[in-house]
Scaffold this motif. Structure first.
Motif, PDB file in Angstrom:
ATOM      1  N   GLU A   1      -1.831  16.787  47.901  1.00 47.47           N
ATOM      2  CA  GLU A   1      -2.549  17.625  46.944  1.00 47.47           C
ATOM      3  C   GLU A   1      -1.818  17.663  45.604  1.00 47.47           C
ATOM      4  O   GLU A   1      -2.439  17.621  44.538  1.00 47.47           O
ATOM      5  N   LEU A   2      -0.484  17.745  45.661  1.00 46.47           N
ATOM      6  CA  LEU A   2       0.323  17.763  44.441  1.00 46.47           C
ATOM      7  C   LEU A   2       0.164  16.455  43.679  1.00 46.47           C
ATOM      8  O   LEU A   2       0.025  16.451  42.449  1.00 46.47           O
ATOM      9  N   ASP A   3       0.198  15.329  44.391  1.00 50.25           N
ATOM     10  CA  ASP A   3       0.057  14.027  43.747  1.00 50.25           C
ATOM     11  C   ASP A   3      -1.305  13.910  43.064  1.00 50.25           C
ATOM     12  O   ASP A   3      -1.398  13.431  41.924  1.00 50.25           O
ATOM     13  N   LYS A   4      -2.353  14.373  43.726  1.00 52.33           N
ATOM     14  CA  LYS A   4      -3.697  14.323  43.157  1.00 52.33           C
ATOM     15  C   LYS A   4      -3.790  15.195  41.905  1.00 52.33           C
ATOM     16  O   LYS A   4      -4.350  14.775  40.878  1.00 52.33           O
ATOM     17  N   LYS A   5      -3.232  16.380  41.978  1.00 55.22           N
ATOM     18  CA  LYS A   5      -3.276  17.300  40.844  1.00 55.22           C
ATOM     19  C   LYS A   5      -2.501  16.749  39.649  1.00 55.22           C
ATOM     20  O   LYS A   5      -2.949  16.849  38.494  1.00 55.22           O
ATOM     21  N   ALA A   6      -1.334  16.151  39.929  1.00 55.24           N
ATOM     22  CA  ALA A   6      -0.517  15.578  38.856  1.00 55.24           C
ATOM     23  C   ALA A   6      -1.251  14.433  38.171  1.00 55.24           C
ATOM     24  O   ALA A   6      -1.231  14.305  36.933  1.00 55.24           O
ATOM     25  N   ARG A   7      -1.900  13.594  38.952  1.00 54.82           N
ATOM     26  CA  ARG A   7      -2.636  12.471  38.382  1.00 54.82           C
ATOM     27  C   ARG A   7      -3.822  12.950  37.540  1.00 54.82           C
ATOM     28  O   ARG A   7      -4.144  12.346  36.499  1.00 54.82           O
ATOM     29  N   GLU A   8      -4.459  14.026  37.958  1.00 56.98           N
ATOM     30  CA  GLU A   8      -5.564  14.585  37.176  1.00 56.98           C
ATOM     31  C   GLU A   8      -5.062  15.110  35.832  1.00 56.98           C
ATOM     32  O   GLU A   8      -5.716  14.928  34.798  1.00 56.98           O
ATOM     33  N   LEU A   9      -3.896  15.768  35.848  1.00 58.53           N
ATOM     34  CA  LEU A   9      -3.332  16.274  34.597  1.00 58.53           C
ATOM     35  C   LEU A   9      -2.907  15.134  33.679  1.00 58.53           C
ATOM     36  O   LEU A   9      -3.056  15.221  32.452  1.00 58.53           O
ATOM     37  N   ILE A  10      -2.373  14.079  34.263  1.00 64.94           N
ATOM     38  CA  ILE A  10      -1.986  12.919  33.460  1.00 64.94           C
ATOM     39  C   ILE A  10      -3.211  12.309  32.801  1.00 64.94           C
ATOM     40  O   ILE A  10      -3.173  11.913  31.624  1.00 64.94           O
ATOM     41  N   GLU A  11      -4.314  12.261  33.526  1.00 68.50           N
ATOM     42  CA  GLU A  11      -5.570  11.777  32.936  1.00 68.50           C
ATOM     43  C   GLU A  11      -6.056  12.732  31.858  1.00 68.50           C
ATOM     44  O   GLU A  11      -6.574  12.316  30.814  1.00 68.50           O
ATOM     45  N   THR A  12      -5.864  14.024  32.091  1.00 66.27           N
ATOM     46  CA  THR A  12      -6.285  15.036  31.120  1.00 66.27           C
ATOM     47  C   THR A  12      -5.595  14.840  29.774  1.00 66.27           C
ATOM     48  O   THR A  12      -6.225  14.967  28.722  1.00 66.27           O
ATOM     49  N   VAL A  13      -4.311  14.547  29.796  1.00 64.34           N
ATOM     50  CA  VAL A  13      -3.562  14.374  28.545  1.00 64.34           C
ATOM     51  C   VAL A  13      -3.591  12.932  28.056  1.00 64.34           C
ATOM     52  O   VAL A  13      -2.886  12.571  27.108  1.00 64.34           O
ATOM     53  N   GLY A  14      -4.389  12.086  28.706  1.00 60.96           N
ATOM     54  CA  GLY A  14      -4.610  10.733  28.219  1.00 60.96           C
ATOM     55  C   GLY A  14      -3.469   9.762  28.428  1.00 60.96           C
ATOM     56  O   GLY A  14      -3.221   8.888  27.580  1.00 60.96           O
ATOM     57  N   LEU A  15      -2.755   9.867  29.567  1.00 60.55           N
ATOM     58  CA  LEU A  15      -1.593   8.998  29.798  1.00 60.55           C
ATOM     59  C   LEU A  15      -1.695   8.237  31.123  1.00 60.55           C
ATOM     60  O   LEU A  15      -0.671   7.867  31.698  1.00 60.55           O
ATOM     61  N   THR A  16      -2.902   7.995  31.573  1.00 53.24           N
ATOM     62  CA  THR A  16      -3.077   7.298  32.843  1.00 53.24           C
ATOM     63  C   THR A  16      -2.377   5.945  32.845  1.00 53.24           C
ATOM     64  O   THR A  16      -1.758   5.544  33.841  1.00 53.24           O
ATOM     65  N   GLU A  17      -2.452   5.237  31.729  1.00 51.03           N
ATOM     66  CA  GLU A  17      -1.842   3.905  31.659  1.00 51.03           C
ATOM     67  C   GLU A  17      -0.317   3.965  31.573  1.00 51.03           C
ATOM     68  O   GLU A  17       0.347   2.938  31.688  1.00 51.03           O
ATOM     69  N   ARG A  18       0.230   5.159  31.379  1.00 46.34           N
ATOM     70  CA  ARG A  18       1.697   5.312  31.271  1.00 46.34           C
ATOM     71  C   ARG A  18       2.273   6.051  32.471  1.00 46.34           C
ATOM     72  O   ARG A  18       3.417   6.488  32.435  1.00 46.34           O
ATOM     73  N   ILE A  19       1.511   6.157  33.538  1.00 37.08           N
ATOM     74  CA  ILE A  19       1.905   6.998  34.667  1.00 37.08           C
ATOM     75  C   ILE A  19       3.231   6.564  35.304  1.00 37.08           C
ATOM     76  O   ILE A  19       3.978   7.380  35.815  1.00 37.08           O
ATOM     77  N   GLY A  20       3.550   5.273  35.265  1.00 33.46           N
ATOM     78  CA  GLY A  20       4.789   4.787  35.858  1.00 33.46           C
ATOM     79  C   GLY A  20       5.896   4.534  34.855  1.00 33.46           C
ATOM     80  O   GLY A  20       6.948   4.008  35.218  1.00 33.46           O
ATOM     81  N   HIS A  21       5.679   4.912  33.605  1.00 34.77           N
ATOM     82  CA  HIS A  21       6.687   4.691  32.565  1.00 34.77           C
ATOM     83  C   HIS A  21       7.740   5.793  32.580  1.00 34.77           C
ATOM     84  O   HIS A  21       7.488   6.919  33.000  1.00 34.77           O
TER      85      HIS A  21
ATOM     86  N   PRO B   1       7.070  21.684  41.083  1.00 39.59           N
ATOM     87  CA  PRO B   1       6.377  22.193  42.277  1.00 39.59           C
ATOM     88  C   PRO B   1       6.883  21.574  43.571  1.00 39.59           C
ATOM     89  O   PRO B   1       6.859  22.230  44.624  1.00 39.59           O
ATOM     90  N   SER B   2       7.359  20.323  43.520  1.00 43.13           N
ATOM     91  CA  SER B   2       7.874  19.701  44.745  1.00 43.13           C
ATOM     92  C   SER B   2       9.175  20.362  45.179  1.00 43.13           C
ATOM     93  O   SER B   2       9.455  20.478  46.381  1.00 43.13           O
ATOM     94  N   LEU B   3       9.982  20.828  44.219  1.00 46.36           N
ATOM     95  CA  LEU B   3      11.224  21.526  44.561  1.00 46.36           C
ATOM     96  C   LEU B   3      10.935  22.875  45.213  1.00 46.36           C
ATOM     97  O   LEU B   3      11.728  23.358  46.024  1.00 46.36           O
ATOM     98  N   GLN B   4       9.820  23.491  44.847  1.00 43.57           N
ATOM     99  CA  GLN B   4       9.437  24.753  45.472  1.00 43.57           C
ATOM    100  C   GLN B   4       9.023  24.556  46.922  1.00 43.57           C
ATOM    101  O   GLN B   4       9.158  25.472  47.741  1.00 43.57           O
ATOM    102  N   GLY B   5       8.511  23.365  47.234  1.00 36.34           N
ATOM    103  CA  GLY B   5       8.149  23.051  48.611  1.00 36.34           C
ATOM    104  C   GLY B   5       6.974  23.820  49.159  1.00 36.34           C
ATOM    105  O   GLY B   5       6.818  23.941  50.374  1.00 36.34           O
ATOM    106  N   LYS B   6       6.129  24.381  48.280  1.00 34.09           N
ATOM    107  CA  LYS B   6       5.007  25.198  48.733  1.00 34.09           C
ATOM    108  C   LYS B   6       3.661  24.495  48.570  1.00 34.09           C
ATOM    109  O   LYS B   6       2.623  25.077  48.817  1.00 34.09           O
ATOM    110  N   VAL B   7       3.703  23.227  48.128  1.00 32.78           N
ATOM    111  CA  VAL B   7       2.468  22.501  47.859  1.00 32.78           C
ATOM    112  C   VAL B   7       2.413  21.263  48.739  1.00 32.78           C
ATOM    113  O   VAL B   7       3.416  20.561  48.906  1.00 32.78           O
ATOM    114  N   ASP B   8       1.233  20.982  49.282  1.00 27.15           N
ATOM    115  CA  ASP B   8       1.050  19.772  50.070  1.00 27.15           C
ATOM    116  C   ASP B   8       1.300  18.554  49.184  1.00 27.15           C
ATOM    117  O   ASP B   8       0.741  18.466  48.076  1.00 27.15           O
ATOM    118  N   PRO B   9       2.125  17.597  49.610  1.00 22.66           N
ATOM    119  CA  PRO B   9       2.471  16.432  48.773  1.00 22.66           C
ATOM    120  C   PRO B   9       1.253  15.652  48.284  1.00 22.66           C
ATOM    121  O   PRO B   9       1.216  15.231  47.118  1.00 22.66           O
TER     122      PRO B   9
END
Length: 307
Positions: free
Chosen positions: A234-254, A224-232
């Motif tokens: 908002e995109l960061d918040k959405k990505a973090r929510e999805l990472i929490e959804t799939v249970g990988l919050t502790e691996r976010i920087g891995h 989505p960042s390559l498309q350039g149509k999403v507020d950075p």
């Protein structure tokens, strides 16, 4: 969807814990019992027979070897049965996904659905230098909410079909429509048509295909960042929510090399979901995983369907 997933995640985890205990714990007890009864018990009996002069040493050796071979083969057969019983747990998950009937939500009398029907007509595709079609005049219709499993031999064109639907390969012939609107026509060579059509589909690859130089968060945000149509932000918040959804919050920087196979596949699922596709395709998402890792990926897929 995310909030509903969070509400049900604990219940799903408890169900799997109970199922694991019902399968794993009895297997451990059974294995220990068999080893003691069939190995130690048999040798004690033969030793007693030898001590009481009921059998001589050559007979003792022969019978001990026969007992060992018999018990080994018997244990091997039991282990095969146990493995089949273990895998039946995961088969139940696949059956659940296929049979699940989604509840369609309504808002002000309007059904919340992005599309009603996917119509694939006469799709054919052949790889260069092949004298046969990997996909030959395939037609099918899929209604919104349906779950379709494509089953076939290796080399039968299953992955190729998914790649054509996601326009990673361009079909040689055929038309694809969504709700009667033509989104792809093989007779028209139009890059903009393909670029526009891609937004309807998402694909989770069999081999993950994560970018090794990017972290979990960066892999999910990349498209989505390559498309350039999403507020950075908002995109960061959405990505973090999805990472929490799939249970990988502790691996976010891995990085992918620091993740297990199951964790990498969950990142791939989140990467596909962030594009909000109407149709999400899974290319054998658990075939490259060990049985233990298969469960964690299926938990995510099942919970997404529940949501």
């Amino acid at each position: 969807m995310i909030s509903k997933f969070k509400e049900k995640a604990d219940d799903v985890e408890k169900i799997y814990d109970v199922a694991y205990k019902k399968v794993a714990c009895p297997n451990i007890i059974h294995t220990l019992s068999r080893n003691f009864i069939e190995q130690a018990g048999s040798y004690l009996y033969l030793g007693y027979r030898l001590f009481t002069n009921a059998i001589d040493i050559p007979k003792f050796t022969t019978m001990a070897n026969a007992t060992f071979k018999f018990s080994s083969n018997f244990l091997r057969a039991i282990n095969v049965y146990t493995e089949l019983r273990d895998h039946s747990l995961y088969n139940q998950d696949f059956i659940w996904i296929i049979n699940y009937e989604p509840k369609v939500e309504k808002n002000e009398g309007k059904i919340i659905d992005k599309f009603e029907e996917l119509d694939i007509q006469n799709i054919s595709f052949s790889y260069p230098k092949n004298n046969y079609n990997s996909i030959d005049n395939l037609s099918m219709k899929i209604k919104s909410g349906e779950k379709i499993a494509i089953v076939g031999d290796n080399g039968g064109g299953k992955t190729t079909l998914l790649r054509c639907l996601n326009f990673l390969e361009k079909a040689d012939e055929g038309i694809i429509r969504i709700d009667g609107k033509g989104i792809f026509n093989a007779s028209i060579s139009d890059k903009m048509q393909i670029k526009e059509a891609r937004k309807y589909f998402g694909l989770v690859f069999q081999q993950f295909n994560l970018f090794p130089q990017y972290t979990v968060l960066e892999n999910i945000k990349l498209a989505p960042s390559l498309q350039g149509k999403v507020d950075p932000d908002e995109l960061d918040k959405k990505a973090r929510e999805l990472i929490e959804t799939v249970g990988l919050t502790e691996r976010i920087g891995h990085y992918p090399s620091q993740l297990s196979g199951g964790q990498q596949q969950r990142v791939a699922i989140a990467r596909a979901l962030i594009m909000e596709p109407d149709i999400l395709c899974f290319d054998e998402p658990t075939s490259a995983l060990d049985p233990e890792l298969t469960g964690e990926v299926l938990r995510v897929i099942k919970s997404l369907k529940s949501a």
